[in-house]
Enzyme design. Structure first.
Site, mmCIF file in Angstrom:
data_model
loop_
_atom_site.group_PDB
_atom_site.id
_atom_site.type_symbol
_atom_site.label_atom_id
_atom_site.label_comp_id
_atom_site.label_asym_id
_atom_site.label_seq_id
_atom_site.Cartn_x
_atom_site.Cartn_y
_atom_site.Cartn_z
ATOM 1 N N LYS A 112 6.131 138.710 52.695
ATOM 2 C CA LYS A 112 5.486 137.432 53.013
ATOM 3 C C LYS A 112 4.267 137.220 52.106
ATOM 4 O O LYS A 112 4.014 136.126 51.610
ATOM 5 C CB LYS A 112 5.080 137.413 54.495
ATOM 6 C CG LYS A 112 4.592 136.069 55.007
ATOM 7 C CD LYS A 112 3.129 135.781 54.784
ATOM 8 C CE LYS A 112 2.691 134.466 55.410
ATOM 9 N NZ LYS A 112 1.291 134.138 55.117
ATOM 10 N N GLU A 131 -3.164 128.037 53.171
ATOM 11 C CA GLU A 131 -3.793 129.270 53.665
ATOM 12 C C GLU A 131 -5.017 129.662 52.838
ATOM 13 O O GLU A 131 -4.919 129.817 51.610
ATOM 14 C CB GLU A 131 -2.754 130.412 53.645
ATOM 15 C CG GLU A 131 -3.295 131.700 54.232
ATOM 16 C CD GLU A 131 -2.217 132.779 54.365
ATOM 17 O OE1 GLU A 131 -1.032 132.439 54.552
ATOM 18 O OE2 GLU A 131 -2.576 133.961 54.268
ATOM 19 N N HIS A 151 -10.760 136.695 54.391
ATOM 20 C CA HIS A 151 -10.192 135.534 55.071
ATOM 21 C C HIS A 151 -11.249 134.739 55.821
ATOM 22 O O HIS A 151 -11.127 133.546 56.002
ATOM 23 C CB HIS A 151 -9.179 136.014 56.130
ATOM 24 C CG HIS A 151 -7.767 135.953 55.663
ATOM 25 N ND1 HIS A 151 -7.015 134.818 55.784
ATOM 26 C CD2 HIS A 151 -6.967 136.877 55.092
ATOM 27 C CE1 HIS A 151 -5.809 135.055 55.300
ATOM 28 N NE2 HIS A 151 -5.753 136.293 54.877
ATOM 29 N N ASP A 186 12.186 123.704 44.949
ATOM 30 C CA ASP A 186 12.774 123.880 46.272
ATOM 31 C C ASP A 186 12.378 125.259 46.826
ATOM 32 O O ASP A 186 13.012 126.267 46.514
ATOM 33 C CB ASP A 186 14.297 123.742 46.133
ATOM 34 C CG ASP A 186 15.030 123.882 47.448
ATOM 35 O OD1 ASP A 186 14.436 124.363 48.433
ATOM 36 O OD2 ASP A 186 16.228 123.521 47.485
HETATM 37 C C1 MEV Z 1 -1.094 137.093 54.856
HETATM 38 O O1 MEV Z 1 -0.702 135.764 54.627
HETATM 39 C C2 MEV Z 1 -0.341 138.036 53.927
HETATM 40 C C3 MEV Z 1 -0.571 139.510 54.175
HETATM 41 O O2 MEV Z 1 -0.304 139.820 55.548
HETATM 42 C C4 MEV Z 1 0.365 140.261 53.270
HETATM 43 C C5 MEV Z 1 0.446 141.755 53.530
HETATM 44 O O3 MEV Z 1 0.193 142.188 54.643
HETATM 45 O O4 MEV Z 1 0.838 142.450 52.581
HETATM 46 C C6 MEV Z 1 -2.004 139.907 53.934
#
Ligand code: MEV
Length: 419
Positions: free
Chosen positions: A259, A81, A373, A275
């Protein structure tokens, strides 16, 4: 005929397996060459898993600026990513104004679960098991004299009676200090070896004997203070706190919050050959341990108005056994980190998770996530549209400027550049 029902696939050499894939999916020579690239793994790949045809490379980036417990680290991150490595580095840079990250961890104790069923008197069985704790531990430790010599081994037994759809079950937890191993092998071997004795003691039937990935006894923690003026002032502090409160109150947001943390954690876990599925499972189960799914981080405001972040999660990582000791890239990455124990590695990874969360929340609470991004993403889109060489950058620049980072637009832009 196109069939996946191939007997003896595992016995074939990888070149023969590739021929089968070629016939199955109509792959051309270039595509086969892509699959069959072994990279740093070379012949090792064939010994690591079954039915190998090649490897699947990931970019390896280095996060800079990390100061952890007053020591500098360069952090290897393997991830597909865009922006994750840059974001972690940026957060680590901002954290330096207040000393960087400070960490701690518990002993590396894993849980082996033994499920005892078919008991008419489960509570009495629980007590019988506990009366024989010393004998159970001795039996378990006979499996792994090396671990015991290193100061690890089975250290305690915990027993619960749980209600299940098939009636009460007695669940024995064998607590094992696995030192610098991830621990699954050691723990599973011990759990299997004590099971017959547990059956003998309880008169029940043992079903599962397996490690738990909810490693609540193996926690890593990190803390950092982000100086208000370093991160953009009062409004940014408040924006991040509000974003954190949103995640705390709403599981839909919390999943994304966590995430973002795992973006950083998984990247280092993968780079060190560990792992990541075990780490993911443990992290999300830990996030739900209260019965509600909650953020793995906590954000507060200090009396000076700075932002204070903390993270705590289970991290079952190894430096011995597993891919960490065999994968050539993982070995170099561990050397780059300079870690001597699995706990040290876990603490660094917790710090990266905290940095990653800070970076995401700061971006989200200010300019939004897309600007950062977009430039890398635009390059990927340009490549997907067929751009090569200098044209990748030129197409990407136009897409970003137009705020139209889309494949159809990339194709149009490329066409005009080619005219
Ligand atoms: C993207 O990979 C991760 C985010 O969505 C985390 C978040 O929203 O805190 C930017």
């Amino acid at each position: 005929m196109r069939t996946s029902n191939i007997s003896g696939f595992y016995k074939l050499a990888s070149a023969e397996r590739l021929k089968i894939l070629q016939a199955f999916a109509g792959l051309n020579e270039d595509e086969l060459a892509v699959l069959s690239m072994k990279g740093a793994l070379d012949e090792l790949a064939d010994r690591m898993i079954e039915n190998v045809v090649g490897t699947m490379p990931l970019p390896l980036g280095i996060a800079t600026h990390f100061m952890i417990n007053e020591m500098d680290y360069l952090i290897p991150m393997a991830i597909e990513e865009p922006s994750v490595v840059a974001a972690a580095s940026n957060a680590a840079k901002m954290a330096r104004a207040r000393g960087g990250f400070y960490t701690s961890s518990t002993e590396p104790v894993m849980i082996g679960q033994i499920q005892v069923t078919k008991l008419s008197d489960p509570s009495a069985a629980k007590f019988t098991v506990l009366e024989h704790k010393t004998a159970i531990l001795e039996l378990a430790n006979r499996c792994d004299p090396v671990l015991v010599k290193l100061g690890g081994g089975a250290i305690d037994v915990d027993v619960r009676v749980i209600a299940t759809d098939s009636g009460p079950q007695v669940i024995l937890h064998l607590l094992v200090n696995v030192k610098d191993a991830m621990g699954a092998n050691a723990v599973n071997t011990m759990a299997e070896s004590v099971a017959p004795f547990v059956e003998e003691l309880t008169g029940g039937t043992v079903n599962l004997r397996i490690i738990s990935n909810l490693a609540t006894h193996r926690l890593a923690r990190a803390k950092a203070v982000f100086a208000r003026d370093e991160i953009g002032g009062e409004a940014v502090v408040e924006g991040i706190l509000s974003a954190y409160h949103f995640a705390k109150a709403d599981p839909f947001r919390c999943a994304t919050h966590n995430k973002g943390i795992m973006n950083g954690i998984d990247a280092v876990v993968i780079a060190t050959g560990n792992d990541f599925r075990a780490v993911e499972a443990g992290a999300h189960a830990y996030a739900s341990i209260t019965g509600r799914y909650l953020p793995l981080t906590c954000w507060e405001k200090s009396s000076e108005g700075d932002l204070v972040g903390t993270i705590e999660l289970p991290l079952a990582l190894g430096l011995v056994g597993g891919a960490t000791t065999t994968h050539p890239t993982a070995k170099v990455n561990v050397k780059l980190l300079g870690v001597r124990t699995a706990n040290e590695l876990a603490e660094i990874i917790a710090a990266v998770g905290l940095a990653q969360n800070f970076a995401a929340l700061r971006a989200l609470a200010t300019e939004g996530i897309q600007r950062g991004h977009m430039s890398l993403h635009a390059r990927n889109v340009a490549v997907a549209a067929g751009a090569t060489g200098d044209r990748i950058e030129r197409v990407a620049e136009i897409l970003v400027k137009e705020r139209k980072v889309r494949l159809d637009r990339a194709k149009e832009v490329l066409e005009t550049l080619l005219q």
